[in-house]
Design a protein around this motif. Structure first.
Motif, PDB file in Angstrom:
ATOM      1  N   GLY A  62       0.854  -1.186   0.000  1.00  0.00           N
ATOM      2  CA  GLY A  62       0.000   0.000   0.000  1.00  0.00           C
ATOM      3  C   GLY A  62       0.884   1.228   0.000  1.00  0.00           C
ATOM      4  N   ASP A  63       0.319   2.365  -0.406  1.00  0.00           N
ATOM      5  CA  ASP A  63       1.069   3.619  -0.317  1.00  0.00           C
ATOM      6  C   ASP A  63       1.402   3.885   1.144  1.00  0.00           C
ATOM      7  OD1 ASP A  63       0.828   3.989  -3.028  1.00  0.00           O
ATOM      8  OD2 ASP A  63      -0.730   5.524  -2.882  1.00  0.00           O
ATOM      9  N   MET A  64       2.602   4.402   1.410  1.00  0.00           N
ATOM     10  CA  MET A  64       3.028   4.674   2.785  1.00  0.00           C
ATOM     11  C   MET A  64       3.368   6.155   2.914  1.00  0.00           C
ATOM     12  SD  MET A  64       5.245   1.254   3.670  1.00  0.00           S
ATOM     13  CE  MET A  64       6.089   1.077   2.109  1.00  0.00           C
ATOM     14  N   ILE A 118      18.496  -0.849 -13.104  1.00  0.00           N
ATOM     15  CA  ILE A 118      18.721  -1.704 -11.951  1.00  0.00           C
ATOM     16  C   ILE A 118      17.439  -1.915 -11.150  1.00  0.00           C
ATOM     17  CG2 ILE A 118      19.976  -1.874  -9.771  1.00  0.00           C
ATOM     18  CD1 ILE A 118      22.345  -0.567 -11.212  1.00  0.00           C
ATOM     19  N   THR A 119      16.539  -0.925 -11.153  1.00  0.00           N
ATOM     20  CA  THR A 119      15.286  -1.063 -10.422  1.00  0.00           C
ATOM     21  C   THR A 119      14.182  -0.246 -11.084  1.00  0.00           C
ATOM     22  OG1 THR A 119      14.224  -0.908  -8.244  1.00  0.00           O
ATOM     23  CG2 THR A 119      15.743   0.869  -8.826  1.00  0.00           C
ATOM     24  N   ASN A 120      12.946  -0.634 -10.804  1.00  0.00           N
ATOM     25  CA  ASN A 120      11.801   0.158 -11.234  1.00  0.00           C
ATOM     26  C   ASN A 120      11.231   0.974 -10.078  1.00  0.00           C
ATOM     27  OD1 ASN A 120      10.768  -2.122  -9.909  1.00  0.00           O
ATOM     28  ND2 ASN A 120       8.945  -2.209 -11.190  1.00  0.00           N
ATOM     29  N   PHE A 121      11.904   0.951  -8.921  1.00  0.00           N
ATOM     30  CA  PHE A 121      11.492   1.803  -7.805  1.00  0.00           C
ATOM     31  C   PHE A 121      11.777   3.252  -8.197  1.00  0.00           C
ATOM     32  CE2 PHE A 121      11.932   3.850  -3.637  1.00  0.00           C
ATOM     33  CZ  PHE A 121      10.759   3.425  -3.040  1.00  0.00           C
ATOM     34  N   PRO A 122      10.812   4.158  -7.980  1.00  0.00           N
ATOM     35  CA  PRO A 122      11.023   5.540  -8.439  1.00  0.00           C
ATOM     36  C   PRO A 122      12.156   6.240  -7.685  1.00  0.00           C
ATOM     37  CG  PRO A 122       8.994   5.353  -7.164  1.00  0.00           C
ATOM     38  CD  PRO A 122       9.522   3.967  -7.339  1.00  0.00           C
ATOM     39  N   CYS A 129       6.513  11.610  -1.628  1.00  0.00           N
ATOM     40  CA  CYS A 129       5.653  11.164  -0.550  1.00  0.00           C
ATOM     41  C   CYS A 129       4.235  11.113  -1.108  1.00  0.00           C
ATOM     42  CB  CYS A 129       5.730  12.088   0.665  1.00  0.00           C
ATOM     43  SG  CYS A 129       5.233  11.267   2.192  1.00  0.00           S
ATOM     44  N   PRO A 130       3.518  10.060  -0.933  1.00  0.00           N
ATOM     45  CA  PRO A 130       3.870   8.851  -0.179  1.00  0.00           C
ATOM     46  C   PRO A 130       4.840   7.952  -0.947  1.00  0.00           C
ATOM     47  CG  PRO A 130       1.734   8.557  -1.215  1.00  0.00           C
ATOM     48  CD  PRO A 130       2.178   9.968  -1.519  1.00  0.00           C
ATOM     49  N   ILE A 131       5.415   6.999  -0.227  1.00  0.00           N
ATOM     50  CA  ILE A 131       6.197   5.953  -0.876  1.00  0.00           C
ATOM     51  C   ILE A 131       5.172   5.028  -1.528  1.00  0.00           C
ATOM     52  CG2 ILE A 131       7.852   4.084  -0.502  1.00  0.00           C
ATOM     53  CD1 ILE A 131       8.938   6.980   0.054  1.00  0.00           C
ATOM     54  N   PRO A 132       5.295   4.771  -2.838  1.00  0.00           N
ATOM     55  CA  PRO A 132       4.209   4.090  -3.559  1.00  0.00           C
ATOM     56  C   PRO A 132       4.120   2.586  -3.286  1.00  0.00           C
ATOM     57  CG  PRO A 132       6.047   4.447  -5.024  1.00  0.00           C
ATOM     58  CD  PRO A 132       6.401   5.130  -3.720  1.00  0.00           C
ATOM     59  N   GLN A 133       2.908   2.086  -3.414  1.00  0.00           N
ATOM     60  CA  GLN A 133       2.709   0.640  -3.351  1.00  0.00           C
ATOM     61  C   GLN A 133       3.169   0.027  -4.663  1.00  0.00           C
ATOM     62  OE1 GLN A 133      -1.567   0.007  -2.913  1.00  0.00           O
ATOM     63  NE2 GLN A 133      -1.551  -1.203  -4.772  1.00  0.00           N
ATOM     64  N   GLY A 134       3.504  -1.246  -4.607  1.00  0.00           N
ATOM     65  CA  GLY A 134       3.857  -1.944  -5.825  1.00  0.00           C
ATOM     66  C   GLY A 134       4.879  -3.029  -5.585  1.00  0.00           C
ATOM     67  N   GLU A 135       5.143  -3.795  -6.643  1.00  0.00           N
ATOM     68  CA  GLU A 135       6.222  -4.769  -6.618  1.00  0.00           C
ATOM     69  C   GLU A 135       7.366  -4.177  -7.428  1.00  0.00           C
ATOM     70  OE1 GLU A 135       7.303  -9.434  -7.497  1.00  0.00           O
ATOM     71  OE2 GLU A 135       5.251  -8.740  -7.808  1.00  0.00           O
ATOM     72  N   PHE A 136       8.537  -4.128  -6.824  1.00  0.00           N
ATOM     73  CA  PHE A 136       9.694  -3.467  -7.423  1.00  0.00           C
ATOM     74  C   PHE A 136      10.836  -4.469  -7.577  1.00  0.00           C
ATOM     75  CE2 PHE A 136       7.266  -0.414  -4.915  1.00  0.00           C
ATOM     76  CZ  PHE A 136       6.938   0.501  -5.894  1.00  0.00           C
ATOM     77  N   PHE A 137      11.471  -4.453  -8.743  1.00  0.00           N
ATOM     78  CA  PHE A 137      12.580  -5.368  -8.974  1.00  0.00           C
ATOM     79  C   PHE A 137      13.903  -4.670  -8.692  1.00  0.00           C
ATOM     80  CE2 PHE A 137      12.075  -3.381 -13.181  1.00  0.00           C
ATOM     81  CZ  PHE A 137      13.377  -3.008 -13.456  1.00  0.00           C
ATOM     82  N   ILE A 138      14.896  -5.485  -8.408  1.00  0.00           N
ATOM     83  CA  ILE A 138      16.292  -5.049  -8.297  1.00  0.00           C
ATOM     84  C   ILE A 138      17.101  -6.048  -9.110  1.00  0.00           C
ATOM     85  CG2 ILE A 138      18.283  -4.819  -6.780  1.00  0.00           C
ATOM     86  CD1 ILE A 138      16.421  -3.951  -4.568  1.00  0.00           C
ATOM     87  N   LYS A 139      17.929  -5.545 -10.031  1.00  0.00           N
ATOM     88  CA  LYS A 139      18.777  -6.403 -10.860  1.00  0.00           C
ATOM     89  C   LYS A 139      20.242  -6.104 -10.576  1.00  0.00           C
ATOM     90  CE  LYS A 139      15.710  -6.499 -14.888  1.00  0.00           C
ATOM     91  NZ  LYS A 139      15.599  -6.089 -16.285  1.00  0.00           N
ATOM     92  N   THR A 140      20.916  -7.050 -10.031  1.00  0.00           N
ATOM     93  CA  THR A 140      22.364  -7.007  -9.866  1.00  0.00           C
ATOM     94  C   THR A 140      22.848  -5.688  -9.254  1.00  0.00           C
ATOM     95  OG1 THR A 140      22.351  -8.282 -11.924  1.00  0.00           O
ATOM     96  CG2 THR A 140      24.481  -7.726 -11.011  1.00  0.00           C
TER      97      THR A 140
END
Length: 184
Positions: A62-64, A118-122, A129-140
């Motif tokens: 969820g959004d935080m 490396i990531t899709n996290f913004p 703010c807020p920190i968004p909800q979602g599934e975020f990847f990290i590559k290497t």
């Protein structure tokens, strides 16, 4: 002669400015669930390869925002790398989540992920703010330590990162890194 001295001075300054006297490698990741509910999940995050890079994904369910969510970090050190940890004084007490991300994520993680896929996290900035909800990847992900403090304990360092909602633990991650003197 002057050109040689200038070149050597620039080379030395580049080394001082760009390389720390230490190297950091990821040793262990351990996700943990919240007390009564889990709103963050790091179960699919792993270390991979000989470089011990971070790889996988994490989920924010969820959004935080700053109204209900906080993050804390407890730090422990094992100078002999034997697993005998002692608490060190550089903890982060429960801090509003957006402020914590703006200060600590931006300093310790974002420099490693801002250059590439490396990531899709913004990217986190002053307006994040807020920190968004979602599934975020990290590559290497290999940590870029250029902006890390100059003085850090050597050996194993364990960080227990806990997410809080209304004062209740909603999950987190234990990260263990090995910090060793750079061998030139």
């Amino acid at each position: 002669m002057k050109l040689t001295v200038v070149f050597l001075l620039l080379h030395l300054l580049h080394h001082i400015a760009c390389e720390k006297a230490y190297v950091v490698s990821n040793e262990q990741l351990e996700a943990f669930e919240g007390e009564s509910e889990s709103l963050v999940s790091f179960e699919n995050l792993r270390t991979v390869g000989s470089d011990r890079a971070l790889n996988g994904s994490f989920v924010f369910m969820g959004d935080m925002d700053n109204d209900g969510f906080k993050v804390s970090v407890e730090l422990y050190s094992s100078p002999q790398s034997d697993g005998e940890y002692k608490r060190i004084v550089f903890d982060v007490p429960p801090t509003n989540i957006c402020e914590c991300f703006k200060k600590f994520y931006v300093q310790f993680v974002q420099p490693s992920v801002s250059a590439g896929d490396i990531t899709n996290f913004p990217l986190v900035d002053e307006d994040s703010c807020p920190i968004p909800q979602g599934e975020f990847f990290i590559k290497t992900l290999i940590f870029n330590t250029q902006d890390w403090p100059d003085q850090v304990p050597r050996g194993l360092v364990k960080a227990i990162i806990t997410f809080w909602k209304a004062g209740e633990n909603v999950g987190g991650l234990i990260v263990v890194v090995r910090i060793e003197d750079r061998q030139d």
